[in-house]
Design an enzyme around this catalytic site. Structure first.
Site, PDB file in Angstrom:
ATOM      1  N   THR A 101       0.816  -1.216   0.000  1.00 44.67           N
ATOM      2  CA  THR A 101       0.000   0.000   0.000  1.00 44.67           C
ATOM      3  C   THR A 101       0.850   1.267   0.000  1.00 44.67           C
ATOM      4  O   THR A 101       1.873   1.332   0.674  1.00 44.67           O
ATOM      5  CB  THR A 101      -0.922  -0.017   1.231  1.00 44.67           C
ATOM      6  OG1 THR A 101      -1.623  -1.256   1.247  1.00 44.67           O
ATOM      7  CG2 THR A 101      -1.915   1.126   1.213  1.00 44.67           C
ATOM      8  N   GLU A 111      -6.255  -6.857   3.453  1.00 41.95           N
ATOM      9  CA  GLU A 111      -6.358  -8.120   2.709  1.00 41.95           C
ATOM     10  C   GLU A 111      -7.574  -8.118   1.791  1.00 41.95           C
ATOM     11  O   GLU A 111      -8.215  -9.140   1.593  1.00 41.95           O
ATOM     12  CB  GLU A 111      -6.407  -9.323   3.657  1.00 41.95           C
ATOM     13  CG  GLU A 111      -5.140  -9.526   4.475  1.00 41.95           C
ATOM     14  CD  GLU A 111      -3.902  -9.705   3.607  1.00 41.95           C
ATOM     15  OE1 GLU A 111      -4.019 -10.178   2.452  1.00 41.95           O
ATOM     16  OE2 GLU A 111      -2.800  -9.356   4.084  1.00 41.95           O
ATOM     17  N   GLY A 128       2.529  -3.100   8.363  1.00 43.72           N
ATOM     18  CA  GLY A 128       2.779  -3.408   9.773  1.00 43.72           C
ATOM     19  C   GLY A 128       4.250  -3.722   9.975  1.00 43.72           C
ATOM     20  O   GLY A 128       4.872  -4.407   9.166  1.00 43.72           O
TER      21      GLY A 128
HETATM   22  C1  LIG Z   1      -4.446  -1.790  10.412  1.00 39.27           C
HETATM   23  C2  LIG Z   1      -4.002  -1.835   8.992  1.00 39.27           C
HETATM   24  C3  LIG Z   1      -2.906  -2.608   8.634  1.00 39.27           C
HETATM   25  C4  LIG Z   1      -2.438  -2.622   7.319  1.00 39.27           C
HETATM   26  N1  LIG Z   1      -1.331  -3.356   7.003  1.00 39.27           N
HETATM   27  C5  LIG Z   1      -0.832  -3.298   5.747  1.00 39.27           C
HETATM   28  C6  LIG Z   1       0.373  -3.994   5.394  1.00 39.27           C
HETATM   29  O1  LIG Z   1       0.959  -4.662   6.235  1.00 39.27           O
HETATM   30  N2  LIG Z   1       0.872  -3.859   4.144  1.00 39.27           N
HETATM   31  C7  LIG Z   1       0.244  -3.122   3.206  1.00 39.27           C
HETATM   32  O2  LIG Z   1       0.748  -3.043   2.095  1.00 39.27           O
HETATM   33  N3  LIG Z   1      -0.908  -2.474   3.491  1.00 39.27           N
HETATM   34  C8  LIG Z   1      -1.458  -2.544   4.732  1.00 39.27           C
HETATM   35  N4  LIG Z   1      -2.621  -1.879   5.034  1.00 39.27           N
HETATM   36  C9  LIG Z   1      -3.302  -1.136   3.992  1.00 39.27           C
HETATM   37  C10 LIG Z   1      -4.544  -1.859   3.482  1.00 39.27           C
HETATM   38  O3  LIG Z   1      -4.175  -3.008   2.781  1.00 39.27           O
HETATM   39  C11 LIG Z   1      -5.362  -0.891   2.607  1.00 39.27           C
HETATM   40  O4  LIG Z   1      -5.868   0.118   3.454  1.00 39.27           O
HETATM   41  C12 LIG Z   1      -6.481  -1.625   1.906  1.00 39.27           C
HETATM   42  O5  LIG Z   1      -5.969  -2.375   0.843  1.00 39.27           O
HETATM   43  C13 LIG Z   1      -7.586  -0.708   1.383  1.00 39.27           C
HETATM   44  O6  LIG Z   1      -7.063   0.211   0.486  1.00 39.27           O
HETATM   45  P1  LIG Z   1      -7.294   1.762   0.665  1.00 39.27           P
HETATM   46  O7  LIG Z   1      -6.912   2.126   2.037  1.00 39.27           O
HETATM   47  O8  LIG Z   1      -6.641   2.414  -0.469  1.00 39.27           O
HETATM   48  O9  LIG Z   1      -8.846   1.962   0.573  1.00 39.27           O
HETATM   49  P2  LIG Z   1      -9.587   2.533  -0.704  1.00 39.27           P
HETATM   50  O10 LIG Z   1      -9.383   1.601  -1.827  1.00 39.27           O
HETATM   51  O11 LIG Z   1      -9.245   3.953  -0.886  1.00 39.27           O
HETATM   52  O12 LIG Z   1     -11.078   2.385  -0.212  1.00 39.27           O
HETATM   53  C14 LIG Z   1     -11.873   3.492   0.218  1.00 39.27           C
HETATM   54  C15 LIG Z   1     -13.295   3.285  -0.264  1.00 39.27           C
HETATM   55  O13 LIG Z   1     -13.321   3.198  -1.688  1.00 39.27           O
HETATM   56  C16 LIG Z   1     -14.070   2.075  -2.108  1.00 39.27           C
HETATM   57  N5  LIG Z   1     -13.533   1.493  -3.332  1.00 39.27           N
HETATM   58  C17 LIG Z   1     -12.241   1.386  -3.708  1.00 39.27           C
HETATM   59  N6  LIG Z   1     -12.149   0.745  -4.879  1.00 39.27           N
HETATM   60  C18 LIG Z   1     -13.391   0.423  -5.265  1.00 39.27           C
HETATM   61  C19 LIG Z   1     -13.959  -0.258  -6.383  1.00 39.27           C
HETATM   62  N7  LIG Z   1     -13.183  -0.771  -7.330  1.00 39.27           N
HETATM   63  N8  LIG Z   1     -15.287  -0.416  -6.435  1.00 39.27           N
HETATM   64  C20 LIG Z   1     -16.062   0.068  -5.464  1.00 39.27           C
HETATM   65  N9  LIG Z   1     -15.598   0.717  -4.388  1.00 39.27           N
HETATM   66  C21 LIG Z   1     -14.284   0.891  -4.282  1.00 39.27           C
HETATM   67  C22 LIG Z   1     -13.951   1.089  -0.948  1.00 39.27           C
HETATM   68  O14 LIG Z   1     -15.034   0.187  -0.926  1.00 39.27           O
HETATM   69  C23 LIG Z   1     -13.931   2.006   0.268  1.00 39.27           C
HETATM   70  O15 LIG Z   1     -15.257   2.249   0.665  1.00 39.27           O
HETATM   71  C24 LIG Z   1      -3.114  -1.864   6.336  1.00 39.27           C
HETATM   72  C25 LIG Z   1      -4.236  -1.117   6.696  1.00 39.27           C
HETATM   73  C26 LIG Z   1      -4.683  -1.100   7.998  1.00 39.27           C
HETATM   74  C27 LIG Z   1      -5.886  -0.267   8.356  1.00 39.27           C
END
Ligand SMILES: Cc1cc2nc3c(=O)[nH]c(=O)nc-3n(C[C@H](O)[C@H](O)[C@H](O)COP(=O)(O)OP(=O)(O)OC[C@H]3O[C@@H](n4cnc5c(N)ncnc54)[C@H](O)[C@@H]3O)c2cc1C
Ligand SMILES: *[C@@H]1O[C@H](CO)[C@@H](O)[C@H](O)[C@H]1NC(C)=O
Ligand SMILES: *[C@@H]1O[C@H](CO)[C@@H](O)[C@H](O)[C@H]1NC(C)=O
Ligand SMILES: *[C@@H]1O[C@H](CO)[C@@H](O)[C@H](O)[C@H]1NC(C)=O
Ligand SMILES: CC(=O)N[C@H]1CO[C@H](CO)[C@@H](O)[C@@H]1O
Length: 679
Positions: free
Chosen positions: A158, A440, A197
């Site tokens: 991410t 995930e 993490g």
């Molecule tokens: C506690 C925690 C630990 C984490 N650990 C790791 C890690 O170890 N390594 C790592 O790489 N990442 C990590 N992450 C990141 C995590 O994998 C991402 O936050 C996750 O993949 C979601 O992506 P985003 O944050 O960009 O959300 P977004 O994709 O921006 O989502 C925001 C909103 O947009 C909507 N949305 C997005 N795309 C679509 C679509 N195609 N169709 C419809 N709706 C959509 C979603 O449903 C959601 O409502 C961690 C996150 C947290 C909170």
């Protein structure tokens, strides 16, 4: 006798038999671990021959894991404590010879309780990725380093600006044939790796996902092993800017981090090359199949389904035990205050969640078994079931985490004010669990992936193709729904019969898949592109996936009953299965009515039946949560104590608050006294 026992003497034997059933039926392989008998006094609870709780006892009786209450620590202290525990845990795993990923996972869960582990990502992502994506030479070099924890790793996918849509990641890895190195760069602010993490402070290596450039061409995302800190001094390496992203909703003990790379050079052999390759001269070789990387994802998602059941069953244990100790208000004037669990509304909040926790436990077991079976097939070169497993794990991950997430919060509120205290453990369970809805695979996106598979299967069914696996109901349902228009179709559901309810859930799923597929078809006719049509049908698509998953859960719960020989256990769990199914009907009655599976008069019978079942479950409620078999040390909840002796311990806990360290806090002298003297 424990206070809770005085109030709740029903069904204790039942509890221990169910525990035995659940443990035995999950076929938990604890063969590597020495087993210990539980030191329970016979006057408290009947012992059963199978309450051997290997890993729990190992951890709980271990002086090295005794520690102060994390609730009273600062974030930095919590991180420190988590690293200490992780280090100790690694030594213990070594000592006991535990190396199987699932056993490590189980052991970790016990050591960490409601919290996370400092080296979590090393185990669940770094090592598995090296194993599955490294070629022989890379595995030979990196696995010994990682297994001896000289290389401490995380998985950095991410970025600040990019999460779900990984193709949009901006980090680059540009091959330089002159030195046979990759040059890693974070070209923009939004490309800074964000969230991984253990990235901030703990790890000295990260598997970094980056866009590969060689000979001026971009070949898309590939994984690279990037050393980020010195293996001797742990100082960040040149060109690396790494740190902690700051406090979050929870995960206090984890150093989720950021990583910015400025012309960081790594050897060619640091690109994971089991599948795709870059040769010395920069020639790129494509991977044979993209499917091969699905394995880890499916594994982790099936583990998360287990997590949903664990988190929800802990919350239910706490709320139901507390509700049988807590007395409040008056039901009949002049009479003593009843246990709050004897309010029908309280039962209505908690018992469906209890049933759900059991349902998810069985779903988790099923996912793990299926994963193993299909992994076996994949190793034999048979990929035929992979699309189904992929769709199923995505959908069930989203379905179970959403439901558990909401359920934990219901449990917390059902404990009134004390549920808000951290001594209940409920806030911790919630904040630790809730990101499973996001990481995930973000849940909505997961549901849409499952929907894609469902729509594809629906189309195949409607062209007469025979489907196999869990979606095969779309064949049958297709014929059935075609045969009878909604209005003339007789009501199919017998609300007292679980098999009939399973059937109704199936037809509801089929109906909603049909609605989604038709909506998509309709949008396609007026849209500029399939993508626009998809966007404009996505509410229906998510509903269809949700209904599909709901059907799978009800079906698996019903199927599990067939494995139970003990009549008492069978009757108790059958009641829960019926409760789960009926509660879902009541909550989604619109769907069932619309699909003609339920009549309006039947709705009130459903409500009545639910009330009867709540009263029935009440008798065994405490036994049913005891059967989840969480030791007090694992729940770490004053409200959820096995002995029910909550008030005394709540007072004891509050006294330990750091604010009580002095009788008069310094702020009195600094601010209040001067204020008073000024006015
Ligand atoms: C506690 C925690 C630990 C984490 N650990 C790791 C890690 O170890 N390594 C790592 O790489 N990442 C990590 N992450 C990141 C995590 O994998 C991402 O936050 C996750 O993949 C979601 O992506 P985003 O944050 O960009 O959300 P977004 O994709 O921006 O989502 C925001 C909103 O947009 C909507 N949305 C997005 N795309 C679509 C679509 N195609 N169709 C419809 N709706 C959509 C979603 O449903 C959601 O409502 C961690 C996150 C947290 C909170
Ligand atoms: C409904 O199911 C119950 C339980 O299986 C059964 O006893 C009853 O006869 C069924 N009713 C009808 C109308 O089929
Ligand atoms: C999508 O739906 C909206 C709202 O119904 C409509 O205005 C729009 O034209 C649709 N878009 C496409 C591309 O069909
Ligand atoms: C997706 O659909 C919604 C609702 O119909 C619409 O408002 C939006 O503009 C669409 N998104 C895109 C990117 O076209
Ligand atoms: C009055 C009282 O119980 N004070 C306690 C407050 O908390 C500290 C520990 O943080 C105890 O040592 C005090 O006894």
């Amino acid at each position: 006798m424990r206070p809770l026992m005085v109030l709740e003497i029903h069904g204790l034997l039942l509890g221990s038999i169910i525990t035995t059933f659940v443990r035995v039926s999950k076929g938990q392989a604890a063969h590597n671990m020495p087993t210990h008998q539980y030191p329970r006094s016979l006057t408290e609870t009947p012992t059963s021959p199978c309450t051997q709780k290997a890993p729990e006892s190992l951890v709980i009786s271990d002086a090295d894991f005794q520690q102060e209450d994390a609730n009273f620590l600062s974030r930095s202290e919590r991180y420190d404590a988590a690293v200490r525990k992780s280090a100790q845990m690694i030594l213990k795993l070594r000592e006991y010879g535990i190396s199987d990923p699932e056993e490590i996972y189980a052991y970790k869960n016990i050591v960490q309780g409601q919290n996370n582990e400092a080296l979590g990502l090393h185990f669940v992502m770094f090592l598995p990725t090296l194993r599955s994506q490294g070629d022989a030479e890379q595995r030979k070099k990196w696995l010994p380093l990682a297994e001896s924890f000289k290389a401490l790793g995380t998985y950095a996918q991410t970025e600040m600006g990019h999460g779900t849509f990984i193709r949009g990641l901006e980090t680059t890895a540009t091959y330089d044939p002159a030195t046979q190195e990759f040059v890693m760069n974070s070209p923009t602010i939004s490309s800074i790796k964000w969230w991984p993490g253990g990235l901030g402070k703990t790890s000295n290596h990260a598997i970094v996902l980056a866009q590969l450039y060689t000979k001026g061409i971009c070949h898309g995302l590939h994984a690279f092993i990037v050393p980020i800190r010195s293996m001797s001094t742990h100082e960040p390496l040149p060109g690396i800017e790494v740190g902690d992203i700051g406090p979050k909703f929870g995960f206090d003990e984890v150093d989720n981090g950021y990583l910015k790379m400025d012309n960081v050079r790594i050897p060619r052999m640091n690109m994971l090359m089991k599948y795709a390759k870059v040769e010395r001269d920069g020639t790129y070789q494509k991977p044979p199949s993209a499917k091969l990387t699905y394995g880890t994802m499916v594994f982790i998602r099936s583990m998360i389904v287990g997590e949903s059941s664990r988190a929800l069953s802990k919350a239910c244990t706490i709320a139901i035990r507390y509700s049988s100790v807590r007395h409040q208000s008056e039901l009949r004037p002049g009479e003593p205050e009843p246990q709050i669990l004897d309010y029908q509304t309280q039962q209505y909040k908690l018992f469906p969640l209890l049933a759900t926790a059991y349902a998810f436990k069985f779903v988790g077991q099923y996912m793990t078994e299926t994963y193993h079976r299909i992994t076996g097939d994949i190793n034999q070169g048979d990929f035929s079931e992979l699309p189904e497993l992929h769709a199923l794990s995505a959908g069930l991950k989203a379905f179970t985490t959403w439901v558990a997430n909401g359920g934990i919060e219901v449990c917390r509120m059902s404990c009134g004010g004390h549920g808000y205290s951290r001594c209940s453990s409920l806030p911790d369970i919630y904040v630790t669990f809730t990101p499973t809805c996001t990481y995930e695979g973000e849940n909505t996106v997961m549901m849409l992936q499952t929907a894609r598979y469902l729509v594809k299967s629906y189309r195949q069914a409607s062209t007469g193709q025979q489907l196999s696996g869990i979606v095969s109901y779309l064949n049958e349902a297709h014929q059935r729904l075609q045969a009878q228009p909604v209005s003339s179709r007789p009501t199919v559901v017998n609300i007292s019969d679980l098999a009939s309810l399973v059937e109704a859930y199936k037809l509801r799923a089929a109906k909603l898949v049909e609605v989604a597929a038709k909506s998509l078809q309709g949008e396609l006719q007026k849209s500029r592109s399939p993508e626009d049509a998809w966007n404009n049908s996505s509410i229906d698509l998510v509903r269809a996936s949700d209904a599909h998953c709901h059907y799978v859960v009800v079906k698996l719960f019903a199927a599990k009953l067939g494995e139970i020989s003990d009549t008492g256990v069978h009757s108790a769990l059958s009641t829960l299965a019926l409760l789960y199914a009926l509660h879902g009907v009541a909550q989604n009655s619109g769907d069932f009515l619309q699909a003609g599976l339920l009549t309006v008069p039947q709705l009130s019978s459903v409500s009545q039946r639910l009330k009867d079942i709540l009263a029935q479950v009440r008798t065994n409620a405490v036994a049913l949560v005891d059967a989840f078999d969480y030791r007090d040390e694992m729940l770490n909840s004053v409200l959820g104590r096995y002995d029910g002796n909550i008030y005394e311990h709540m007072f004891e806990w509050a006294r330990k608050s750091p604010l009580n360290r002095t009788e008069v806090h310094e702020s009195y002298h600094k601010y209040l006294k001067p204020l008073q003297s000024k006015l």
